[in-house]
Design an enzyme around this catalytic site. Structure first.
Site, PDB file in Angstrom:
ATOM      1  N   ASN A  20       0.811  -1.231   0.000  1.00  0.00           N
ATOM      2  CA  ASN A  20       0.000   0.000   0.000  1.00  0.00           C
ATOM      3  C   ASN A  20       0.841   1.276   0.000  1.00  0.00           C
ATOM      4  O   ASN A  20       0.397   2.317  -0.437  1.00  0.00           O
ATOM      5  CB  ASN A  20      -1.049  -0.006   1.112  1.00  0.00           C
ATOM      6  CG  ASN A  20      -0.454  -0.022   2.488  1.00  0.00           C
ATOM      7  OD1 ASN A  20       0.729  -0.323   2.661  1.00  0.00           O
ATOM      8  ND2 ASN A  20      -1.245   0.292   3.496  1.00  0.00           N
TER       9      ASN A  20
ATOM     10  N   GLU B 223       4.340  -3.959  12.707  1.00  0.00           N
ATOM     11  CA  GLU B 223       3.400  -2.866  12.402  1.00  0.00           C
ATOM     12  C   GLU B 223       2.224  -3.507  11.675  1.00  0.00           C
ATOM     13  O   GLU B 223       2.297  -3.766  10.476  1.00  0.00           O
ATOM     14  CB  GLU B 223       4.082  -1.830  11.496  1.00  0.00           C
ATOM     15  CG  GLU B 223       5.283  -1.144  12.100  1.00  0.00           C
ATOM     16  CD  GLU B 223       4.895  -0.077  13.100  1.00  0.00           C
ATOM     17  OE1 GLU B 223       3.714   0.296  13.163  1.00  0.00           O
ATOM     18  OE2 GLU B 223       5.788   0.364  13.837  1.00  0.00           O
TER      19      GLU B 223
ATOM     20  N   CYS C 290      -3.326   1.601   6.665  1.00  0.00           N
ATOM     21  CA  CYS C 290      -3.541   0.944   7.961  1.00  0.00           C
ATOM     22  C   CYS C 290      -4.114   1.893   9.003  1.00  0.00           C
ATOM     23  O   CYS C 290      -4.760   1.456   9.939  1.00  0.00           O
ATOM     24  CB  CYS C 290      -2.239   0.345   8.452  1.00  0.00           C
ATOM     25  SG  CYS C 290      -0.959   1.582   8.607  1.00  0.00           S
TER      26      CYS C 290
ATOM     27  N   GLU D 297       8.119   3.222  14.597  1.00  0.00           N
ATOM     28  CA  GLU D 297       8.914   3.602  13.428  1.00  0.00           C
ATOM     29  C   GLU D 297       8.893   5.117  13.285  1.00  0.00           C
ATOM     30  O   GLU D 297       7.954   5.786  13.706  1.00  0.00           O
ATOM     31  CB  GLU D 297       8.328   2.950  12.173  1.00  0.00           C
ATOM     32  CG  GLU D 297       8.445   1.439  12.235  1.00  0.00           C
ATOM     33  CD  GLU D 297       8.243   0.760  10.880  1.00  0.00           C
ATOM     34  OE1 GLU D 297       7.260   1.073  10.201  1.00  0.00           O
ATOM     35  OE2 GLU D 297       9.087  -0.085  10.538  1.00  0.00           O
TER      36      GLU D 297
END
Ligand SMILES: NC(=O)c1ccc[n+]([C@@H]2O[C@H](COP(=O)([O-])OP(=O)(O)OC[C@H]3O[C@@H](n4cnc5c(N)ncnc54)[C@H](O)[C@@H]3O)[C@@H](O)[C@H]2O)c1
Ligand SMILES: O=CCCC(=O)O
Length: 530
Positions: free
Chosen positions: A194, A294, A328, A503
């Site tokens: 994505n 993640e 997400c 992150e």
């Protein structure tokens, strides 16, 4: 066999992906123009080769897989189908490279990352074209992603020279304690389609900043952007073996198995779905690797009566429909307090009506296709499920076969209830379901009634409520009066089954380090008088 021969034989035995297998609509789409982009620098488009130890190499088996444009399902090109042995070889080269790269100074690593950043910026148009081609997102969004991706290199190039340990007051007289932050070692990085560039640079940036080497398993749907990034790494002078980019589609599980079980790999950083994250964690347990996960979300987006409705509508549009809902951190459940529910629904629907759905290369397009027909089918199932349980589809709700095989109408649904599939799982598509609610306590309880906790958003002008609700939402990231929270300077990550690790930001660095403690004894004596 010469590389040339291998490449031509590899194309003959190309493996077609089941997931990206063209639907029956391919017959229609073949009538359309291919819309293959013209790159300013065509050498960024790497077919049939992966980047290992500073060289472009095919899979040893010669096998390749096909990659298709999600807007048309036309063939974009083919990529090597790496297997466990190919992966082990990349890991071994990364291990050799690590031994010298770890000893470069932070300043030296910083300059390398900065050079890579500059090259990404210089080649932004071509990288964006590759993203639009293989992912489908509109050019403007693709350019935005390239900037976002580059900024991780910039951010971590600035962190590289500032990696400090601590000096710690010991509880034992005469002892002196300090810590050294060391690179964890060879890292396996696995990312989804994505954000074909940004999900990778968000991991490589900190890994290289601290002195690790990496083997990146590029997503099978969007491998060409990561391979172009590898070419730019080469031009930036990143030492051979420090960055390796490999591809696989059908062999993905075996490549994942090798990355997660090979004892040379000391860290896995994965971005993707929760089920795959759990599998990789299990596989990593045998060699106890450091892990960052993640994973998926189910973001609540809450609009309280006291919010500025226009700002909340703009935030909801930005959050829900980013990359056609395939993010997400996209709002997945939009909760609107009953006093402003109708006003919000009307204004929100009016905005969605203005979207222009189409091929990402067309200038007017605001929203592109979904990644493949399975994604479209899931979105449709969620809409039909909501309808069958009493929700009202006030806009859209159907596939758009006249646009191409993977297009779905931007959709707004009202009167959502918590028994519907959209309340329980990520839709990952352009469908906004609006849930009415009455009280703060009720909405926070419902927002938290999920096993995942990545992002959450809410809109309110009551300062006390802002603090209270931010503290009570069970998520890793909260947007207050904004629908866009992503920034290389901010720690990105989730709680619960959305995973762990952060992150971006200063926290992103620690994910790739181990802390070594050194104690010096016999210190602290009196000054010598002679
Ligand atoms: N939290 C985040 O930062 C974040 C960011 C982007 C996407 N996501 C999540 O990713 C999901 C969408 O991506 P997806 O559908 O491609 O996810 P996915 O888990 O199917 O795939 C993600 C990556 O993992 C690889 N993979 C799949 N099975 C594997 C295996 N057995 N071993 C090794 N690698 C394997 C895939 O090839 C791909 O590269 C959504 O759930 C979304 O929320 C999370
Ligand atoms: O899809 C998830 C990542 C998107 C982002 O970094 O904002």
């Amino acid at each position: 066999m010469s590389l040339q021969k291998l490449l031509s034989s590899s194309s003959r035995i190309a493996i077609r992906s089941q997931l990206r297998k063209p639907s029956p609509l391919i017959a229609f789409s073949r009538l359309q123009s291919t819309m293959a982009p013209k790159l300013k620098d065509p050498s960024l488009f790497k077919q049939n080769v992966c980047y290992v130890n500073g060289e472009w190499v095919p899979a040893k088996s010669g096998k390749t897989f096909e990659v298709h444009d999600p807007a048309t399902e036309h063939l974009i090109g083919t990529c090597p189908e790496f297997d466990a042995a190919d992966t082990a070889s990349a890991i071994s080269h990364a291990a050799t490279a690590f031994e010298s790269f770890r000893h470069k100074t932070g300043r030296e690593r910083s300059k390398l990352l900065r050079k890579w950043y500059d090259l990404v910026v210089e080649n932004a148009d071509d990288l964006a074209a590759l993203i639009t081609w293989e992912n489908g997102k509109p050019t403007a969004d693709a350019k935005g992603e390239v900037t976002y991706a580059a900024n991780f290199f910039e951010w971590f190039s600035e962190e590289a020279p500032r990696i400090y340990g601590d000096t710690i007051p010991s509880s034992i007289p005469g002892n002196r304690v300090l810590t050294i932050k060391e690179p964890v070692g060879v890292c396996g990085l696995i990312t989804p389609w994505n954000f074909p560039a940004a999900m990778i640079t968000r991991k490589i940036g900190p890994a290289l900043a601290v002195g690790c080497s990496v083997v990146v398993k590029a997503p099978g749907e969007t491998p060409f952007t990561p391979l172009a990034l590898a070419e730019l790494a080469h031009r930036a002078g990143i030492p051979k073996g420090v960055v390796n980019v490999i591809t696989a589609l059908q062999n993905t599980p075996e490549v994942g198995q090798e990355l997660t079980t090979n004892p040379t790999v000391r860290k896995i950083s994965f971005t993707g779905s929760t089920p795959v994250g759990k599998l990789l964690m299990k596989q990593c347990s045998g060699t106890l690797k450091k892990l960052s996960l993640e994973l998926g979300g189910n973001a609540p987006f809450i609009v309280f009566d006291d919010a500025d409705v226009d700002i909340a509508v703009a935030g909801a549009i930005a959050s829900k429909f980013r990359s056609s809902g395939q993010t997400c951190v996209c709002a997945n459940r939009i909760f609107v307090q009953r006093g402003i529910y109708n006003e919000f629904a009307k204004k929100f629907t009016e905005k969605v009506q203005q979207f222009v759905v189409g091929n990402g290369f067309e200038e007017k397009t605001t929203h592109g296709p979904l990644i493949h027909h399975k994604a479209v089918d899931k979105v449709e199932e969620h809409v039909r499920d909501a309808e069958s349980k009493g929700a009202k589809v006030v806009l859209g709700g159907k596939k758009l076969p006249e646009k191409g095989p993977n297009f779905f109408e931007p959709t707004v649904i009202t009167d959502m209830t918590t028994d519907m599939a959209m309340a329980k799982e990520e839709t990952f598509g352009p469908v906004a379901g609006l849930f009415p609610f009455d009280t703060e306590e009720e909405v926070v309880r419902i927002a938290n009634s999920t096993q995942v906790g990545l992002a959450g958003y809410f809109f309110s002008r009551d300062l006390e409520r802002v603090h209270r609700v931010a503290e009570h939402l069970e998520v890793g990231m909260v947007g207050v009066n904004t629908g866009l929270i992503s920034d290389p300077a901010s720690p990105f990550g989730g709680v619960k089954e959305s995973g762990f690790g952060r992150e971006g930001s200063l926290y992103g660095i620690g994910e790739y380090q181990v802390t070594k403690m050194v104690t010096y004894g016999g210190m602290g004596k009196a000054l010598q008088s002679s």
